[in-house]
Design a protein around this motif. Structure first.
Motif, PDB file in Angstrom:
ATOM      1  N   THR A  90       9.430  -2.898   7.554  1.00 24.82           N
ATOM      2  CA  THR A  90       8.336  -3.197   8.775  1.00 24.82           C
ATOM      3  C   THR A  90       9.066  -3.812   9.903  1.00 24.82           C
ATOM      4  O   THR A  90       8.931  -3.264  11.002  1.00 24.82           O
ATOM      5  CB  THR A  90       7.225  -4.037   8.325  1.00 24.82           C
ATOM      6  N   SER A 127       0.635   3.812  -3.129  1.00 20.37           N
ATOM      7  CA  SER A 127      -0.043   5.124  -3.023  1.00 20.37           C
ATOM      8  C   SER A 127       0.732   6.351  -3.577  1.00 20.37           C
ATOM      9  O   SER A 127       0.414   7.024  -3.893  1.00 20.37           O
ATOM     10  CB  SER A 127      -0.176   5.536  -1.509  1.00 20.37           C
ATOM     11  N   ARG A 157       3.061  -0.886  11.223  1.00 19.64           N
ATOM     12  CA  ARG A 157       3.973  -0.638  10.280  1.00 19.64           C
ATOM     13  C   ARG A 157       3.721   0.824   9.613  1.00 19.64           C
ATOM     14  O   ARG A 157       2.628   1.290   9.695  1.00 19.64           O
ATOM     15  CB  ARG A 157       3.970  -1.512   9.159  1.00 19.64           C
ATOM     16  N   TYR A 187       0.906  -4.147  12.380  1.00 17.28           N
ATOM     17  CA  TYR A 187      -0.084  -3.189  12.711  1.00 17.28           C
ATOM     18  C   TYR A 187       0.569  -1.716  13.022  1.00 17.28           C
ATOM     19  O   TYR A 187      -0.203  -0.647  12.986  1.00 17.28           O
ATOM     20  CB  TYR A 187      -0.947  -3.661  13.866  1.00 17.28           C
ATOM     21  N   LYS A 231       2.596   3.501   7.372  1.00 23.71           N
ATOM     22  CA  LYS A 231       1.397   3.572   6.697  1.00 23.71           C
ATOM     23  C   LYS A 231       1.834   4.596   5.360  1.00 23.71           C
ATOM     24  O   LYS A 231       1.375   4.372   4.335  1.00 23.71           O
ATOM     25  CB  LYS A 231       0.184   4.160   7.128  1.00 23.71           C
ATOM     26  N   ASP A 232       2.672   5.623   5.710  1.00 24.03           N
ATOM     27  CA  ASP A 232       3.146   6.497   4.643  1.00 24.03           C
ATOM     28  C   ASP A 232       4.261   6.149   4.073  1.00 24.03           C
ATOM     29  O   ASP A 232       5.119   5.684   4.936  1.00 24.03           O
ATOM     30  CB  ASP A 232       3.126   8.046   5.250  1.00 24.03           C
ATOM     31  N   GLN A 285       0.761  -1.460   0.030  1.00 24.32           N
ATOM     32  CA  GLN A 285      -0.071  -0.031  -0.008  1.00 24.32           C
ATOM     33  C   GLN A 285       0.784   1.277  -0.036  1.00 24.32           C
ATOM     34  O   GLN A 285       0.560   2.236  -0.855  1.00 24.32           O
ATOM     35  CB  GLN A 285      -0.898   0.041   1.295  1.00 24.32           C
ATOM     36  N   PRO A 286       1.945   1.246   0.660  1.00 20.04           N
ATOM     37  CA  PRO A 286       2.718   2.749   1.011  1.00 20.04           C
ATOM     38  C   PRO A 286       3.226   3.121  -0.299  1.00 20.04           C
ATOM     39  O   PRO A 286       3.278   4.049  -0.857  1.00 20.04           O
ATOM     40  CB  PRO A 286       3.623   2.412   1.988  1.00 20.04           C
TER      41      PRO A 286
END
Lengths: 269, 128
Positions: free
Chosen positions: A75, A28, A262, A260, A264-265, A24-25
């Motif tokens: 992570t 994005s 990690r 949980y 996110k950006d 996801q990061p």
């Protein structure tokens, strides 16, 4: 021939779906740019679409794995997470060792209990002048098989005078150095191994006390440690399983906590 | 903000190809759709340059390209120029550190080629 929008639409739709597979990061930040790059490539008439498809498939296979590995590294290589896991692992190891050592010591020390009383009583009788043969009970105990406590009386040179137990038809004696120690200190508590070897060896929880008076000598009270050793093995297994369990909980907990919490950006942009 | 780390050479073919492509744009060479020198290049132009023999002959897709660019930004070799003719296009250019890494790598390759020539493995004056 210029590829139509419809011809480009299918690979683009596929690629839009495929970019969702990136972490996801990463996606994005880069998904739109990646899709635009493919759009540019599809619009470039100098590149055969078949060639482009081959490059794209290989690229997806390699870069998906690479980016997921990079995300896992990011992570789980955070210093705070690694430090916490190491501290917890060290605590668990310390606790596991304590669970192993303390019960072993308690078991071993308590294995001396009846011998301490037997030796004390027999020393008192001998020092009152009772003959060894009369003071030592007549029963013959096989040191290798029986779990009953037994006593042996030795003279001042360490030769047996009277014995309640035998080993292979003889009365064994501890090494001469042990008698020397008891001469100096009055008493010794030790694990004596008259028959060596892991299999078939005999280990005796031994209390050796000095006899003073007119006929100085030594009293040995002993008991086969077979049962104690069996209990020690159970304690060892339980401590080992407890340690493994704690390490497993720490591992799973660290993985879950790391996931949980990690980032996110994306760190770069 | 990305901080420059010490260059680790030898570089991977992908990283070298990206550095070469971006260095080329600063020399004033641009292809028809590049906005101009110093403004950097967007992803597809970098991919296209990398495919050329003089660009390293590296066939990379968008995933490899942006993954590499991401790490190069972190290593301080590349930065976004901020220019965008389309919000979906990102333009990149070399940093001072990127120039230094490229120069180091090219010197290393030059020394390797010189040594190979001295051993007669590559004909003198031949393409390298």
């Amino acid at each position: 021939m210029t590829p139509s929008n419809n011809e480009n639409g299918r690979p683009l739709r596929f690629y839009r779906w495929a970019t969702q597979l990136y972490p996801q990061p990463f996606r994005s930040v880069y998904a739109a740019a990646m899709q635009q790059t493919l759009r540019d490539a599809l619009n470039d008439q100098t590149i055969p679409h078949r060639f482009l498809a081959a490059v794209l498939i290989r690229d997806l296979a390699i870069s998906l794995v690479k980016e997921h590995l990079a995300m896992l590294r990011e992570t789980y290589s955070r210093p705070a997470l690694v430090f916490n896991a190491l501290v917890l692992a060290a605590l668990a190891t310390g606790l596991g060792l304590a669970l192993h050592v303390i019960p072993m010591q308690v078991l071993r020390l308590s294995a001396n209990d009846p011998q301490i009383a037997l030796a004390d009583d027999l020393v008192a009788q001998l020092e009152r002048g009772i003959a060894p043969a009369a003071a030592v009970p007549a029963a013959t105990i096989d040191m290798a098989r029986s779990l009953s406590p037994f006593v042996i009386v030795y003279d001042d040179q360490g030769h047996p005078l009277a014995s309640q137990a035998q080993l292979n038809g003889t009365v064994p004696a501890p090494p001469a150095g042990v008698f020397d120690q008891v001469r100096l200190r009055g008493a010794e508590r030790l694990s004596w191994q008259p028959v060596l070897g892991r299999e078939g060896g005999v280990r005796i929880a031994t209390v050796l006390q000095r006899v003073n008076g007119a006929h100085p000598g030594f009293v040995l009270a002993g008991r086969n440690m077979r049962e104690v050793e069996a209990r020690e093995q159970v304690v060892q297994k339980l401590a080992g399983m407890t340690w493994l369990g704690m390490m497993g909980v720490i591992l799973v907990g660290t993985l879950a906590f790391g996931w949980y919490t990690r980032p996110k950006d994306h760190a770069v942009l | 903000m990305a901080t420059a780390t010490s260059p680790s050479t030898p570089l991977s073919p992908t990283v070298l190809a990206i550095l070469l492509s971006l260095a080329e744009s600063e020399k004033g060479w641009t292809s028809e759709s590049s906005p101009g020198p110093w403004e950097g290049k967007h992803g597809y132009l970098i991919m296209k340059d990398a495919r050329l023999p003089q660009g390293g002959a590296v066939h990379m897709g968008p995933g490899t390209l942006y993954g590499s660019l991401d790490r190069m930004i972190r290593d301080g070799m590349v930065e976004e120029s901020g220019l965008s003719d389309d919000e979906r296009r990102r333009y990149y250019r070399l940093t001072q550190h990127g120039h230094s890494v490229l120069a180091t790598e090219l010197s290393r390759l030059e020394a390797t080629l010189t040594s190979a020539r001295a051993l007669g493995l590559i004909p003198h004056g031949g393409r390298s």
